[in-house]
Scaffold this active site. Structure first.
Site, PDB file in Angstrom:
ATOM      1  N   GLU A  95      -8.219  -0.122   2.708  1.00 27.75           N
ATOM      2  CA  GLU A  95      -8.008  -0.517   4.104  1.00 27.75           C
ATOM      3  C   GLU A  95      -6.919   0.283   4.805  1.00 27.75           C
ATOM      4  O   GLU A  95      -6.707   0.118   6.000  1.00 27.75           O
ATOM      5  CB  GLU A  95      -7.715  -2.024   4.193  1.00 27.75           C
ATOM      6  CG  GLU A  95      -6.401  -2.505   3.591  1.00 27.75           C
ATOM      7  CD  GLU A  95      -6.478  -2.743   2.084  1.00 27.75           C
ATOM      8  OE1 GLU A  95      -7.452  -2.270   1.473  1.00 27.75           O
ATOM      9  OE2 GLU A  95      -5.561  -3.365   1.532  1.00 27.75           O
ATOM     10  N   CYS A 105       0.815  -1.219   0.000  1.00 26.29           N
ATOM     11  CA  CYS A 105       0.000   0.000   0.000  1.00 26.29           C
ATOM     12  C   CYS A 105       0.845   1.264   0.000  1.00 26.29           C
ATOM     13  O   CYS A 105       1.745   1.413   0.844  1.00 26.29           O
ATOM     14  CB  CYS A 105      -0.846   0.040   1.271  1.00 26.29           C
ATOM     15  SG  CYS A 105      -1.608  -1.510   1.677  1.00 26.29           S
ATOM     16  N   THR A 115      -7.452  -9.508   0.808  1.00 23.36           N
ATOM     17  CA  THR A 115      -6.773 -10.811   0.686  1.00 23.36           C
ATOM     18  C   THR A 115      -7.156 -11.560  -0.589  1.00 23.36           C
ATOM     19  O   THR A 115      -7.264 -12.798  -0.587  1.00 23.36           O
ATOM     20  CB  THR A 115      -7.013 -11.727   1.931  1.00 23.36           C
ATOM     21  OG1 THR A 115      -8.368 -12.194   1.948  1.00 23.36           O
ATOM     22  CG2 THR A 115      -6.722 -11.003   3.237  1.00 23.36           C
ATOM     23  N   ASN A 129      -5.192   3.598   0.240  1.00 23.40           N
ATOM     24  CA  ASN A 129      -4.587   2.699  -0.768  1.00 23.40           C
ATOM     25  C   ASN A 129      -5.711   2.101  -1.644  1.00 23.40           C
ATOM     26  O   ASN A 129      -6.897   2.293  -1.350  1.00 23.40           O
ATOM     27  CB  ASN A 129      -3.787   1.608  -0.056  1.00 23.40           C
ATOM     28  CG  ASN A 129      -4.693   0.605   0.615  1.00 23.40           C
ATOM     29  OD1 ASN A 129      -5.704   0.979   1.198  1.00 23.40           O
ATOM     30  ND2 ASN A 129      -4.364  -0.655   0.530  1.00 23.40           N
ATOM     31  N   PRO A 130      -5.370   1.353  -2.706  1.00 22.99           N
ATOM     32  CA  PRO A 130      -6.390   0.950  -3.689  1.00 22.99           C
ATOM     33  C   PRO A 130      -7.621   0.223  -3.165  1.00 22.99           C
ATOM     34  O   PRO A 130      -8.708   0.409  -3.697  1.00 22.99           O
ATOM     35  CB  PRO A 130      -5.607   0.063  -4.658  1.00 22.99           C
ATOM     36  CG  PRO A 130      -4.247   0.648  -4.645  1.00 22.99           C
ATOM     37  CD  PRO A 130      -4.005   1.056  -3.214  1.00 22.99           C
ATOM     38  N   CYS A 131      -7.480  -0.608  -2.182  1.00 29.87           N
ATOM     39  CA  CYS A 131      -8.720  -1.288  -1.728  1.00 29.87           C
ATOM     40  C   CYS A 131      -9.302  -0.658  -0.476  1.00 29.87           C
ATOM     41  O   CYS A 131     -10.293  -1.152   0.094  1.00 29.87           O
ATOM     42  CB  CYS A 131      -8.447  -2.762  -1.548  1.00 29.87           C
ATOM     43  SG  CYS A 131      -7.862  -3.502  -3.082  1.00 29.87           S
TER      44      CYS A 131
END
Ligand code: ADP
Length: 534
Positions: A242, A78, A382, A238-240
Site C-alpha cells: 500500500e 512501512c 489492517t 512496503n510488504p503489503c
C-alpha cells in the site's frame, strides 16, 4: 474435533494482552490513553485522539499502538531500503533491515541491482549467486529476529520483469514454506504489459494458482501517479503493497473503521469528515514523535512527511447499510467515501502547512499549494488492527460467515461473524444453528434457497465475489488514494491461469498500481478456513 466458539471481543482481548499492552495496562482503554497521551501535543489533541480511538473509529498501525509512550518509540509500519550489488552494500541493507524489524516495521526491497546468477563476481572465474540466494539470507535473518518478543518481521522482495533471474525468482516460493517471511512481486512496466513474454506471464499465473505468489506491480502507473517525481523514480513498495516509497522512506498508517460511522441505517458523513481531520493531525504528529531506526530514514521521511490514512470495516459498513459488496451501490459508496477522505485529508494537511510549513521537498512535487504531507491516503490490510477494532479488514469482503481462525500461532477458534449472527436473530429465521453449520461446512449460504435472495446477496463472501468485482472495488479506492491499495483478489478454488492473466490485464488497464491474488484453499497454512465443502 471440538473448537471453542469465541466472540470478536475475546479475540481482540487475547491479541492485545499478547502483543500490545505494556506492563500495568489492563485493556484497550489503557492502551488508547497511553497512545493518545504520547501523540497529542496539547490537552485538546490528547482528548480528541483518545476519543476517536476509544470509540473504535480510528486506529493507527501496530507499531504506534505497541511503541508510543513505551520508551521505544518507533511508530511506523512501512519502510523501503535500497539494495546495491556489492557484498558490502547487500549486507549493509541486511543489517539495516534487521534493525527495522527489531523496531516493529516491515521492509520492502527491489533486488534488481544484484547481478544475475552465473555472471562474473569476485576473483577471475568467480560466479555470482544472484538475487534469489541473497533473498534467502534476508529471509533467514528475519526468522531469527522477533520484534520485541512479539511478532516476526515482514518483507517484500521485488524483481524487475527484465532481470535475467526473473524465472527462478518467480518460482522461488513454489514449494509451500519457502521464503516464509517474504512476499514476492514482479515489477512490470508498460512495455512488458503491451507486448508481454507469454512464457513469463504463464509462469507467473501458474504460481499464483498454486499458492498466490508472486504479486505484480506496475512501475509506470506508480510513477505516473508519484506525488514527488523530483526526488526520483519509485521502484519498491512496503510488504503489503500500500506504500510505494523511495529508498529509506518510511510511512505511518492509520485506518478509519467505516462500520462505526453507520447509525440507524445511515452513513454519517459529518462524523467522518471530523474524524478524517483528527486522524490527519494524529498521523502528522506521529512523524515528529517518531524515533527513527536510522539517520537516512529520518532524513528521507522528514523530506516528504508521507502519511497513509485509509479505511477498515468497509464490508461491515455495507452490510449495516444493506448494500451487497458486489453491486453498483457498493462501488458508489466506496467512491463517495474515499473521495471525501481524500479531499478532507488534503484540506487538513493544508491547514497544518499554514501553521507548521509544507513538507520540505514540495518544490519537486505536483502540489500547487502548500501541504504538510506529500501523500495523505493509503489503504492498509489492517490485519491486526481490524481484529482489535472487531471489524472486517481493510476493504476486503468477509472471508467467511462461520469459520476457524488460527490465532496467535497455536490456538484455533470458531468464529461466527457478529452481523451475520445478529441478522439471523432479527430475521426470526428458524434453525439458526443449521444455517451456521451450513455456512461453516460449505463456506457460504448461497445454496440455502429457503433464505431470502437479498439476504444471501448481502452475505456473499470473498470467493463468491467475481474477480472483476474485486478489481473494480480496488480501482474505485485507488482513484482516490495517493499511495496504493492493499487488496487480495480472491479466486474461486477452480480458477485457472487464464483467469489470472485476464485479471492482471484488467487491473493494469483500470490503473491499479499492483495486484495480489489468492486462490481459495490453495495453501495448507491458511490462517482462516471453512469446511471442506462436504
Ligand atoms: P496492522 O494491522 O498490524 O497495523 P497491517 O496488516 O495493516 O498492519 O499492515 C500494514 C503494514 O505493516 C504492512 O504493509 C507492513 O509494511 C507492516 N507489517 C505488517 N505485519 C508486519 C509484521 N509482522 N512485521 C513487520 N511489519 C509488518
Amino acid at each position: 474435533m471440538v473448537f471453542i466458539l469465541r466472540s470478536y471481543d475475546e479475540i481482540s482481548g487475547d491479541l492485545l494482552r499478547a502483543r500490545y499492552l505494556l506492563p500495568g495496562e489492563s485493556g484497550y482503554c489503557d492502551m488508547c490513553r497511553r497512545v493518545a497521551g504520547y501523540i497529542g501535543a496539547c490537552d485538546e489533541e490528547k482528548n480528541e485522539f483518545e476519543e476517536i480511538m476509544l470509540s473504535k473509529k480510528f486506529l493507527p498501525n501496530s507499531p504506534t499502538l505497541m511503541n508510543a509512550g513505551s520508551g521505544k518509540g518507533q511508530l511506523s509500519a512501512c519502510f523501503v531500503l535500497p539494495v546495491g550489488d556489492s557484498i558490502r552494500e547487500i549486507f549493509e541493507t541486511l543489517k539495516n533491515s534487521a534493525i527495522i524489524h527489531k523496531s516493529g516495521g516491515g521492509t520492502g526491497f527491489n533486488f534488481s541491482s544484484i547481478r544475475p546468477s552465473g555472471s562474473q563476481a569476485g576473483f577471475p572465474g568467480g560466479k555470482a549467486s544472484g538475487p534469489v540466494s541473497f533473498i534467502k539470507i534476508f529471509d533467514s535473518a528475519t526468522g531469527v529476529i522477533k520484534q520485541g518478543g512479539r511478532r516476526r518481521g515482514a518483507n517484500i522482495g521485488i524483481l524487475d520483469v527484465d532481470h535475467p533471474d526473473i524465472i527462478p525468482f518467480i518460482n522461488s516460493k513454489r514449494a509451500e514454506g519457502r521464503l516464509r517471511n517474504f512476499n514476492i512481486s514482479v515489477m512490470a512496466d508498460d512495455s512488458f504489459m503491451r507486448s508481454p513474454d507469454d512464457g513469463i506471464l504463464e509462469i507467473i499465473a501458474g504460481n499464483i494458482i498454486r499458492n498466490g505468489e508472486p504479486g505484480i506491480l506496475f512501475r509506470d502507473t506508480v510513477n505516473r501517479k508519484n506525488k514527488v517525481p523530483g526526488l526520483g523514480v519509485i521502484d519498491a513498495v512496503n510488504p503489503c503493497g500500500e506504500e510505494p516509497l523511495l529508498p529509506f522512506e518510511s510511512c505511518n498508517l492509520g485506518s478509519l473503521n467505516l462500520s462505526e460511522f453507520v447509525s440507524s441505517g445511515e452513513f454519517r458523513y459529518d462524523l467522518l469528515k471530523k474524524s478524517v481531520r483528527t486522524a490527519v493531525c494524529f498521523l502528522d504528529n506521529v512523524i515528529d514523535k517518531n524515533r527513527y531506526p536510522l539517520k537516512e530514514i529520518e532524513d528521507a521521511t522528514l523530506k516528504t512527511r508521507k502519511i497513509g490514512l485509509g479505511v477498515m470495516g468497509f464490508h461491515d459498513m455495507l452490510i449495516k447499510l444493506g448494500i451487497p459488496y458486489e453491486s453498483p451501490g457498493a462501488l458508489q459508496a466506496a467512491g463517495g467515501i474515499m473521495s471525501l477522505i481524500e479531499s478532507e485529508s488534503v484540506g487538513e494537511s493544508r491547514i497544518i502547512a499554514e501553521e507548521k510549513g509544507a513538507f520540505p521537498a514540495i518544490g519537486g512535487s505536483i502540489w500547487e499549494f502548500p501541504v504538510r504531507n506529500a501523500t495523505t491516503t493509503a489503504i492498509a490490510p489492517t490485519g491486526s488492527i481490524s481484529l482489535i477494532a472487531g471489524c472486517s479488514s481493510g476493504i476486503e469482503p468477509l472471508f467467511g460467515l462461520a469459520y476457524l481462525r488460527r490465532h496467535l500461532a497455536s490456538r484455533e477458534y470458531f468464529i461466527v461473524h457478529p452481523l451475520f449472527s445478529k441478522a439471523l436473530d432479527s430475521g426470526f429465521l428458524k434453525d439458526k444453528s443449521g444455517i451456521i453449520s451450513e455456512a461453516y461446512s460449505k463456506g457460504s449460504i448461497s445454496g440455502l434457497e429457503s433464505l431470502p435472495e437479498d439476504f444471501r446477496a448481502l452475505f456473499k463472501v470473498a470467493d463468491e465475489i467475481g474477480w472483476k468485482a474485486h478489481i473494480d472495488m480496488q480501482a474505485v479506492f485507488q482513484d482516490h488514494v495517493h499511495a496504493a491499495v492493499s487488496k487480495t483478489v480472491m479466486l474461486p478454488e477452480h480458477s485457472g491461469t487464464d483467469d489470472v492473466i485476464d485479471a492482471i490485464y484488467y487491473g493494469w488497464r483500470k490503473g491499479l498500481k499492483g495486484l495480489t491474488f489468492y486462490r481459495n484453499k490453495s495453501r495448507r497454512d491458511a490462517v482462516m478456513t471453512t469446511g471442506d465443502g462436504c
